[in-house]
Design a protein around this motif. Structure first.
Motif, PDB file in Angstrom:
ATOM      1  N   UNK A   1      63.287   0.686 -24.066  1.00 39.45           N
ATOM      2  CA  UNK A   1      64.027  -0.109 -23.086  1.00 39.45           C
ATOM      3  C   UNK A   1      63.167  -1.266 -22.580  1.00 39.45           C
ATOM      4  N   UNK A   2      61.878  -1.008 -22.318  1.00 41.31           N
ATOM      5  CA  UNK A   2      60.966  -2.071 -21.877  1.00 41.31           C
ATOM      6  C   UNK A   2      60.810  -3.145 -22.950  1.00 41.31           C
ATOM      7  N   UNK A   3      60.742  -2.706 -24.217  1.00 41.33           N
ATOM      8  CA  UNK A   3      60.636  -3.662 -25.322  1.00 41.33           C
ATOM      9  C   UNK A   3      61.895  -4.515 -25.425  1.00 41.33           C
ATOM     10  N   UNK A   4      63.048  -3.891 -25.223  1.00 40.36           N
ATOM     11  CA  UNK A   4      64.322  -4.611 -25.258  1.00 40.36           C
ATOM     12  C   UNK A   4      64.386  -5.649 -24.139  1.00 40.36           C
ATOM     13  N   UNK A   5      63.968  -5.235 -22.927  1.00 43.23           N
ATOM     14  CA  UNK A   5      63.971  -6.148 -21.772  1.00 43.23           C
ATOM     15  C   UNK A   5      63.035  -7.325 -22.027  1.00 43.23           C
ATOM     16  N   UNK A   6      61.831  -7.042 -22.558  1.00 42.37           N
ATOM     17  CA  UNK A   6      60.847  -8.094 -22.821  1.00 42.37           C
ATOM     18  C   UNK A   6      61.365  -9.063 -23.881  1.00 42.37           C
ATOM     19  N   UNK A   7      62.004  -8.515 -24.921  1.00 41.61           N
ATOM     20  CA  UNK A   7      62.542  -9.353 -25.993  1.00 41.61           C
ATOM     21  C   UNK A   7      63.638 -10.274 -25.474  1.00 41.61           C
ATOM     22  N   UNK A   8      64.521  -9.734 -24.655  1.00 50.75           N
ATOM     23  CA  UNK A   8      65.609 -10.535 -24.094  1.00 50.75           C
ATOM     24  C   UNK A   8      65.059 -11.603 -23.143  1.00 50.75           C
ATOM     25  N   UNK A   9      63.994 -11.231 -22.411  1.00 51.80           N
ATOM     26  CA  UNK A   9      63.389 -12.151 -21.440  1.00 51.80           C
ATOM     27  C   UNK A   9      62.781 -13.363 -22.148  1.00 51.80           C
ATOM     28  N   UNK A  10      62.182 -13.118 -23.306  1.00 54.93           N
ATOM     29  CA  UNK A  10      61.523 -14.201 -24.038  1.00 54.93           C
ATOM     30  C   UNK A  10      62.422 -14.837 -25.092  1.00 54.93           C
ATOM     31  N   UNK A  11      63.669 -14.377 -25.164  1.00 55.98           N
ATOM     32  CA  UNK A  11      64.637 -14.984 -26.081  1.00 55.98           C
ATOM     33  C   UNK A  11      64.459 -14.596 -27.527  1.00 55.98           C
ATOM     34  N   UNK A  12      63.720 -13.504 -27.784  1.00 54.75           N
ATOM     35  CA  UNK A  12      63.526 -13.061 -29.159  1.00 54.75           C
ATOM     36  C   UNK A  12      64.764 -12.324 -29.664  1.00 54.75           C
ATOM     37  N   UNK A  13      64.857 -12.257 -30.996  1.00 56.20           N
ATOM     38  CA  UNK A  13      65.968 -11.524 -31.599  1.00 56.20           C
ATOM     39  C   UNK A  13      65.734 -10.027 -31.401  1.00 56.20           C
ATOM     40  N   UNK A  14      66.764  -9.343 -30.954  1.00 49.71           N
ATOM     41  CA  UNK A  14      66.645  -7.906 -30.703  1.00 49.71           C
ATOM     42  C   UNK A  14      67.074  -7.139 -31.944  1.00 49.71           C
ATOM     43  N   UNK A  15      66.150  -6.326 -32.464  1.00 51.82           N
ATOM     44  CA  UNK A  15      66.445  -5.515 -33.654  1.00 51.82           C
ATOM     45  C   UNK A  15      66.462  -4.056 -33.239  1.00 51.82           C
ATOM     46  N   UNK A  16      67.557  -3.373 -33.515  1.00 50.11           N
ATOM     47  CA  UNK A  16      67.650  -1.951 -33.162  1.00 50.11           C
ATOM     48  C   UNK A  16      67.409  -1.112 -34.403  1.00 50.11           C
ATOM     49  N   UNK A  17      66.715  -0.019 -34.233  1.00 51.45           N
ATOM     50  CA  UNK A  17      66.418   0.883 -35.345  1.00 51.45           C
ATOM     51  C   UNK A  17      67.658   1.625 -35.795  1.00 51.45           C
ATOM     52  N   UNK A  18      67.679   1.999 -37.053  1.00 50.30           N
ATOM     53  CA  UNK A  18      68.824   2.758 -37.557  1.00 50.30           C
ATOM     54  C   UNK A  18      68.683   4.216 -37.173  1.00 50.30           C
ATOM     55  N   UNK A  19      69.794   4.824 -36.838  1.00 46.34           N
ATOM     56  CA  UNK A  19      69.782   6.240 -36.459  1.00 46.34           C
ATOM     57  C   UNK A  19      69.465   7.106 -37.670  1.00 46.34           C
ATOM     58  N   UNK A  20      68.815   8.225 -37.393  1.00 44.77           N
ATOM     59  CA  UNK A  20      68.568   9.193 -38.464  1.00 44.77           C
ATOM     60  C   UNK A  20      69.916   9.739 -38.925  1.00 44.77           C
TER      61      UNK A  20
END
Length: 277
Positions: A217-236
Motif C-alpha cells: 500500500x505504501x509503494x502504491x501511494x508513493x507511486x501515485x504521488x510521483x506519477x509513476x505507472x502502477x503495476x499490480x502483481x498477478x494473483x497466485x
C-alpha cells in the motif's frame, strides 16, 4: 516514550511507583475520505436524530440505554468522581499464577512499565522474584475509565503489564456454529498432517514476519504521488478442483522438504557422474 498512566503497583506491603508506556506502535495506514468531485475532506457532523440540528460538544451528555429508547443520563461530574476515586488507588497484585495457565484468548493490550521516582529497588526486586519463581502477577487497574484485569510479567529486562479480558467478556466456545467432531479423520491423514507440521516447525523469529499489505500500500501511494505507472502483481492461480485431502497433504510435504536433503542428493549425483567419467 510517552507516559500514559502513573501510579503504584503493590504486592503485600511493597509499593512500586511506576509509569505505563504503550508497548505497541500502531502502524496502520490511515486513509481519509474525500469528495470524489473536488477531493475535499468529508466532514462528519453530530446531529440530533429528533431535532435534525447540529449539536455543539457542550450540549452532549452520556447515557446508558437500559431499554429501547429509554436512557439513564450520567453527569460528567459523577463519572469524573468515580474515575478519580478508582484511579487514585494503588494497583494491587491480587494473585500470582503460572503464565501457561492463561490462554492467549484473554490477552488484549501490552504496556511497558518503567520505574517511578524512588522505585528502582522495589522494581528490580519484583522483576527478579517473578523470574526466579516463573510466575506472573494478576492485578486490576483503571485505564481510560475502564477497569481492566491485567498480568504483570517480565519481558527481557523490563516489567510488562498486559491487560486481559474478564472471563465474561470471552464468548463461550459452545456458541460457535459448525465445529466438526474430533473423530472426522483417518489415522493416515493425521500422521501425514503431523509430518507436515514437523517439517514446517522452526524457532520463532519475529523479524522474519512482515506486513506485506502495508508495504504494498505504501509503494502504491508513493507511486501515485510521483506519477509513476502502477503495476499490480498477478494473483497466485488457485486450483478450482476439489483436491483429495491426502493428496493435498502429500503435495504440501513435497513442497516443504528440506533443501539440504535435495542439495546432498545433487552433490552425490555429481560425484557419481565424475567417478564414472
Amino acid at each position: 516514550m510517552h507516559t500514559m498512566w502513573k501510579g503504584n503497583i503493590s504486592f503485600g506491603l511493597v509499593s512500586i511507583p511506576i509509569k505505563l508506556h504503550s508497548a505497541i506502535e500502531d502502524k496502520d495506514i490511515k486513509l481519509r475520505t474525500l469528495h470524489k468531485a473536488c477531493h475535499a475532506p468529508i466532514k462528519y457532523e453530530k446531529k440530533c436524530s429528533a431535532c435534525d440540528k447540529e449539536v455543539a460538544p457542550e450540549e452532549i451528555v452520556k447515557a446508558y440505554e437500559y431499554a429501547k429508547g429509554k436512557y439513564v443520563v450520567l453527569d460528567e461530574e459523577d463519572l469524573e468522581n468515580l474515575r478519580k476515586e478508582n484511579e487514585d488507588k494503588a494497583v494491587e497484585i491480587i494473585d500470582f499464577v503460572k503464565m501457561e495457565e492463561i490462554d492467549p484468548i484473554y490477552f488484549e493490550k501490552c504496556y511497558y512499565m518503567s520505574s517511578g521516582e524512588g522505585g528502582n529497588k522495589a522494581y528490580a526486586l519484583l522483576r527478579q522474584a517473578l523470574l526466579e519463581t516463573g510466575k506472573v502477577g494478576i492485578a486490576k487497574i483503571i485505564i481510560r475509565s475502564k477497569e481492566q484485569l491485567a498480568i504483570i510479567r517480565v519481558y527481557e529486562n523490563t516489567l510488562v503489564m498486559e491487560t486481559i479480558h474478564f472471563p465474561d467478556e470471552v464468548r463461550k466456545v459452545e456458541d460457535v456454529p459448525n465445529v466438526p467432531a474430533a473423530n472426522q479423520m483417518e489415522k493416515k491423514e493425521l500422521e501425514t498432517a503431523i509430518l507436515l507440521i514437523d517439517q514446517l516447525t522452526t524457532e520463532f523469529t519475529p523479524e522474519k514476519y512482515t506486513d506485506e499489505y502495508r508495504t504494498a500500500l505504501l509503494q502504491l501511494i508513493e507511486a501515485k504521488k510521483t506519477g509513476e505507472e502502477v503495476v499490480t502483481g498477478t494473483d497466485k492461480q488457485q486450483n478450482s478442483n476439489v483436491m483429495d485431502l491426502m493428496a493435498a497433504l502429500q503435495a504440501s510435504i513435497d513442497n516443504t522438504k528440506p533443501k539440504k536433503t535435495e542439495e546432498k542428493k545433487k552433490k552425490t549425483t555429481r560425484k557419481k557422474v565424475a567417478k564414472e567419467a
